[in-house]
Design an enzyme around this catalytic site. Structure first.
Site, PDB file in Angstrom:
ATOM      1  N   HIS A 146       1.032  -1.269   0.185  1.00  0.00           N
ATOM      2  CA  HIS A 146      -0.045   0.133  -0.150  1.00  0.00           C
ATOM      3  C   HIS A 146       0.849   1.210   0.067  1.00  0.00           C
ATOM      4  O   HIS A 146       1.826   1.176   0.719  1.00  0.00           O
ATOM      5  CB  HIS A 146      -0.852   0.126   1.290  1.00  0.00           C
ATOM      6  CG  HIS A 146      -2.158   1.003   0.894  1.00  0.00           C
ATOM      7  ND1 HIS A 146      -1.940   2.244   1.325  1.00  0.00           N
ATOM      8  CD2 HIS A 146      -3.400   0.771   0.635  1.00  0.00           C
ATOM      9  CE1 HIS A 146      -3.018   2.811   1.026  1.00  0.00           C
ATOM     10  NE2 HIS A 146      -3.850   1.789   0.603  1.00  0.00           N
ATOM     11  N   ASP A 197      -7.948  -5.324  -0.019  1.00  0.00           N
ATOM     12  CA  ASP A 197      -8.428  -6.113  -1.082  1.00  0.00           C
ATOM     13  C   ASP A 197      -8.122  -7.540  -1.074  1.00  0.00           C
ATOM     14  O   ASP A 197      -8.588  -8.631  -1.923  1.00  0.00           O
ATOM     15  CB  ASP A 197      -8.067  -5.628  -2.524  1.00  0.00           C
ATOM     16  CG  ASP A 197      -8.643  -4.215  -3.076  1.00  0.00           C
ATOM     17  OD1 ASP A 197      -9.562  -4.256  -2.580  1.00  0.00           O
ATOM     18  OD2 ASP A 197      -7.852  -3.261  -3.521  1.00  0.00           O
TER      19      ASP A 197
HETATM   20  N1  CMC Z   1       4.108  -7.633  -4.963  1.00  0.00           N
HETATM   21  C1  CMC Z   1       5.651  -7.639  -5.114  1.00  0.00           C
HETATM   22  N2  CMC Z   1       6.308  -6.525  -4.873  1.00  0.00           N
HETATM   23  C2  CMC Z   1       5.685  -5.509  -4.344  1.00  0.00           C
HETATM   24  C3  CMC Z   1       4.311  -5.336  -4.343  1.00  0.00           C
HETATM   25  C4  CMC Z   1       3.742  -6.461  -4.611  1.00  0.00           C
HETATM   26  N3  CMC Z   1       1.972  -6.578  -4.224  1.00  0.00           N
HETATM   27  N4  CMC Z   1       4.030  -4.118  -4.033  1.00  0.00           N
HETATM   28  C5  CMC Z   1       5.174  -3.377  -4.210  1.00  0.00           C
HETATM   29  N5  CMC Z   1       6.298  -4.289  -4.418  1.00  0.00           N
HETATM   30  C6  CMC Z   1       7.415  -3.795  -4.416  1.00  0.00           C
HETATM   31  C7  CMC Z   1       7.855  -3.053  -5.801  1.00  0.00           C
HETATM   32  O1  CMC Z   1       8.294  -3.862  -6.666  1.00  0.00           O
HETATM   33  C8  CMC Z   1       8.835  -2.096  -4.952  1.00  0.00           C
HETATM   34  O2  CMC Z   1      10.023  -3.043  -4.834  1.00  0.00           O
HETATM   35  P1  CMC Z   1      11.648  -2.147  -5.156  1.00  0.00           P
HETATM   36  O3  CMC Z   1      11.827  -1.128  -4.190  1.00  0.00           O
HETATM   37  O4  CMC Z   1      12.613  -3.132  -5.000  1.00  0.00           O
HETATM   38  O5  CMC Z   1      11.516  -1.702  -6.689  1.00  0.00           O
HETATM   39  C9  CMC Z   1       8.529  -2.008  -3.566  1.00  0.00           C
HETATM   40  O6  CMC Z   1       7.783  -2.840  -3.145  1.00  0.00           O
HETATM   41  C10 CMC Z   1       7.688  -0.591  -3.459  1.00  0.00           C
HETATM   42  O7  CMC Z   1       6.648  -0.701  -4.477  1.00  0.00           O
HETATM   43  P2  CMC Z   1       6.066   0.499  -5.184  1.00  0.00           P
HETATM   44  O8  CMC Z   1       5.414  -0.012  -6.523  1.00  0.00           O
HETATM   45  O9  CMC Z   1       7.282   1.815  -5.452  1.00  0.00           O
HETATM   46  O10 CMC Z   1       4.812   1.379  -4.162  1.00  0.00           O
HETATM   47  P3  CMC Z   1       3.639   2.218  -4.423  1.00  0.00           P
HETATM   48  O11 CMC Z   1       3.495   2.955  -3.228  1.00  0.00           O
HETATM   49  O12 CMC Z   1       4.022   2.960  -5.649  1.00  0.00           O
HETATM   50  O13 CMC Z   1       2.662   1.189  -4.644  1.00  0.00           O
HETATM   51  C11 CMC Z   1       0.608  -0.564  -4.505  1.00  0.00           C
HETATM   52  C12 CMC Z   1       1.653   0.597  -3.919  1.00  0.00           C
HETATM   53  C13 CMC Z   1      -0.620  -0.615  -4.118  1.00  0.00           C
HETATM   54  C14 CMC Z   1       0.425   0.082  -6.082  1.00  0.00           C
HETATM   55  C15 CMC Z   1       1.683  -1.700  -4.744  1.00  0.00           C
HETATM   56  O14 CMC Z   1       2.133  -2.206  -3.708  1.00  0.00           O
HETATM   57  C16 CMC Z   1       1.216  -2.764  -5.701  1.00  0.00           C
HETATM   58  O15 CMC Z   1       1.154  -2.823  -6.793  1.00  0.00           O
HETATM   59  N6  CMC Z   1       0.003  -3.789  -4.958  1.00  0.00           N
HETATM   60  C17 CMC Z   1      -0.352  -4.903  -5.591  1.00  0.00           C
HETATM   61  C18 CMC Z   1      -1.867  -4.230  -6.108  1.00  0.00           C
HETATM   62  C19 CMC Z   1      -2.741  -4.036  -4.901  1.00  0.00           C
HETATM   63  O16 CMC Z   1      -3.015  -4.927  -4.277  1.00  0.00           O
HETATM   64  N7  CMC Z   1      -3.662  -2.791  -4.977  1.00  0.00           N
HETATM   65  C20 CMC Z   1      -4.528  -2.554  -4.122  1.00  0.00           C
HETATM   66  C21 CMC Z   1      -4.203  -1.351  -3.016  1.00  0.00           C
HETATM   67  S1  CMC Z   1      -5.274  -1.212  -1.935  1.00  0.00           S
HETATM   68  C22 CMC Z   1      -6.755  -0.874  -2.216  1.00  0.00           C
HETATM   69  C23 CMC Z   1      -6.618   0.457  -3.332  1.00  0.00           C
HETATM   70  O17 CMC Z   1      -5.970   1.327  -3.134  1.00  0.00           O
HETATM   71  O18 CMC Z   1      -7.830   0.318  -4.016  1.00  0.00           O
END
Ligand code: CMC
Length: 428
Positions: free
Chosen positions: A307, A364
């Site tokens: 998140h 989720d």
């Molecule tokens: N699985 C594997 N690695 C992950 C995941 C995941 N679900 N989420 C983040 N990472 C890793 C990412 O690869 C990055 O690694 P590194 O630092 O080595 O490059 C690190 O963790 C930080 O991730 P980010 O993408 O920079 O973080 P963000 O704040 O931009 O993204 C997020 C947040 C929710 C989009 C992301 O965690 C994600 O894609 N999660 C899966 C989708 C999901 O469950 N979304 C629902 C969010 S909650 C409800 C809502 O908002 O609607």
């Protein structure tokens, strides 16, 4: 603490005021930056460090796992309030008295009929259409049937537009699902509570009386409350920025629905269930999927994990995990993917990759398991999220309009070609 931040650019110092929120969060106010510096801007793709507004609706502390609507904790609201009370609280700022709640509900019911011609629009969609696309289009189309809801400035006009959409949106949700399943498109039942009415509109079979099931009503009520607002997330920011051009409420919401659809946002609930199903089909090998999630050359992500704001735990996920056990138990449903989900969570919480990046189950991760036990089809999961988020979007839109916020218009840092003379087609 000082009430100013000092910024030095090329030897010149600029003082910028600090703004402190009611929970002692601190922001640097850069409103004067560009003018004072002769054009310097800040840049922050994804807005990881940028506050887009001041807001008095929802507070969340991602480090401590706190979520409050108008000061009330999500745990207490999920246990003690119902969805309509929470909607009122979010939109108008206070929990309603019985009299206020009755009037609010009665005004919503008064507007819960959708023009029959909307059915013609639904008919035009192919059966294969994703319900989120249909819902976004229908919400936008409602504008044409309710032109008085577009140009709303006064609180009274806003109130009328708000009760209209709260009345009509559940009808659109139900019709979106029923069309996909070849069921007749019917209207609601004014004698029922808001959530009971939603369930009846979705599930009433054409040849049977509909019997309410308290377990389903309570489960949906709780899920809707947990999704009702989450401050400046992607879809809410979309609603605020769309509405900031004084586009009407319904089209602003339609834009928010489109933003919610993406799998990194609300679409994750559908993606989680599809992922858990795929793991089950693949023999339940969670380790294989953990490895894929950690492999940087593989685009796979563990859906329902991570998140932008929560870096400790998502309080909504905690409540939903307990609710999943309760609801499945109460309904007598045994779902092997609940065990896969729990196994995956346990492994992830002990895995260094996930620990280092502070990745925890989000709202989720378990919600789809409950929706599925309730008989809600997987492609409707994000629609259910939208139904829950509706009061939050409305509250944020109303706050933005009442505060007379300027049109949202970010700056950019241009990195393209500098001036070059035009080349005729033969010179290219
Ligand atoms: N699985 C594997 N690695 C992950 C995941 C995941 N679900 N989420 C983040 N990472 C890793 C990412 O690869 C990055 O690694 P590194 O630092 O080595 O490059 C690190 O963790 C930080 O991730 P980010 O993408 O920079 O973080 P963000 O704040 O931009 O993204 C997020 C947040 C929710 C989009 C992301 O965690 C994600 O894609 N999660 C899966 C989708 C999901 O469950 N979304 C629902 C969010 S909650 C409800 C809502 O908002 O609607």
């Amino acid at each position: 603490m000082s009430d100013k931040a000092t910024l030095e650019i090329n030897g010149t110092s600029y003082e910028l005021p600090l703004v402190v929120g009611s929970e002692n969060e601190v922001a640097i106010d850069i409103k004067t930056l560009r003018g004072a510096t002769g054009g310097v801007i800040t840049i922050d793709p994804g807005y990881k460090n940028t506050g887009s507004c001041e807001s008095a609706i929802t507070f969340l502390d991602g480090e401590k796992g706190i979520l409050r609507y108008r000061g009330y904790s999500i745990e207490e609201l999920a246990e003690k309030a119902d969805f309509l009370e929470v909607a009122y609280l979010l939109i108008f700022g206070e929990l309603p008295t019985q009299e206020q709640l009755d009037k609010f509900h009665s005004d919503i019911k008064h507007h819960s009929v959708v023009d029959d011609d909307v059915k013609k629009i639904i008919e035009a969609f192919p059966k294969s259409a994703h319900p989120m696309g249909v819902l976004s289009s229908l919400t936008s189309a409602l504008t044409a049937f309710n032109p008085s809801s577009v140009d709303v400035d006064s609180e009274e006009e806003m109130y009328n537009a708000i009760v209209r959409i709260l009345g009509k949106f559940p009808v659109l949700v139900a019709w979106t699902m029923r069309k996909k399943h070849g069921l007749p498109l019917e209207y609601g039942d004014d004698s029922l509570g808001y959530v009971e009415n939603v369930l009846k509109m979705m599930f009433k079979s054409p040849n049977k009386e509909y019997e309410q099931n308290e377990i389903l009503v309570n489960a949906l009520d709780k899920l809707l409350i947990l999704h009702a607002d989450h401050e400046q997330n992607c879809s809410t920011s979309t609603v605020r920025i769309t509405g900031s051009s004084h586009a009407g409420l319904f089209v602003s919401l339609a834009a928010g629905i489109s933003a919610l659809w993406g799998p990194l946002h609300g679409g994750a609930n559908q993606a989680v269930l599809e992922m858990l199903e795929a793991i089950k089909e693949d023999g339940g090998d969670t380790k294989k999927y953990m490895a894929k999630a950690k492999d940087k050359s593989d685009p796979f992500r563990l859906m329902g994990f991570g998140h932008r704001v929560y870096k400790n735990f998502d309080p909504r996920a905690k409540i939903i995990k307990v609710a999943a056990d309760e609801v499945l138990g109460d309904l007598g449903v045994e779902d092997p993917i609940l065990d896969i989900a729990k196994g995956l969570e346990k492994e992830a919480l002990e895995d260094q990759y996930f620990v280092d990046r502070k990745l925890y189950p989000n709202v989720d991760f378990y919600s789809g398991i409950i929706y599925r036990a309730m008989g809600i089809p997987v492609e409707m999961f994000t629609v259910m999220f939208a139904l829950g988020r509706l009061p939050g979007w409305i509250a944020q839109w109303r706050e933005m309009r009442l505060r007379k916020e300027p049109i949202g218009r970010p700056r950019q840092l241009y990195t393209g070609e500098t001036y070059r003379p035009f080349k005729t087609i033969n010179e290219r």
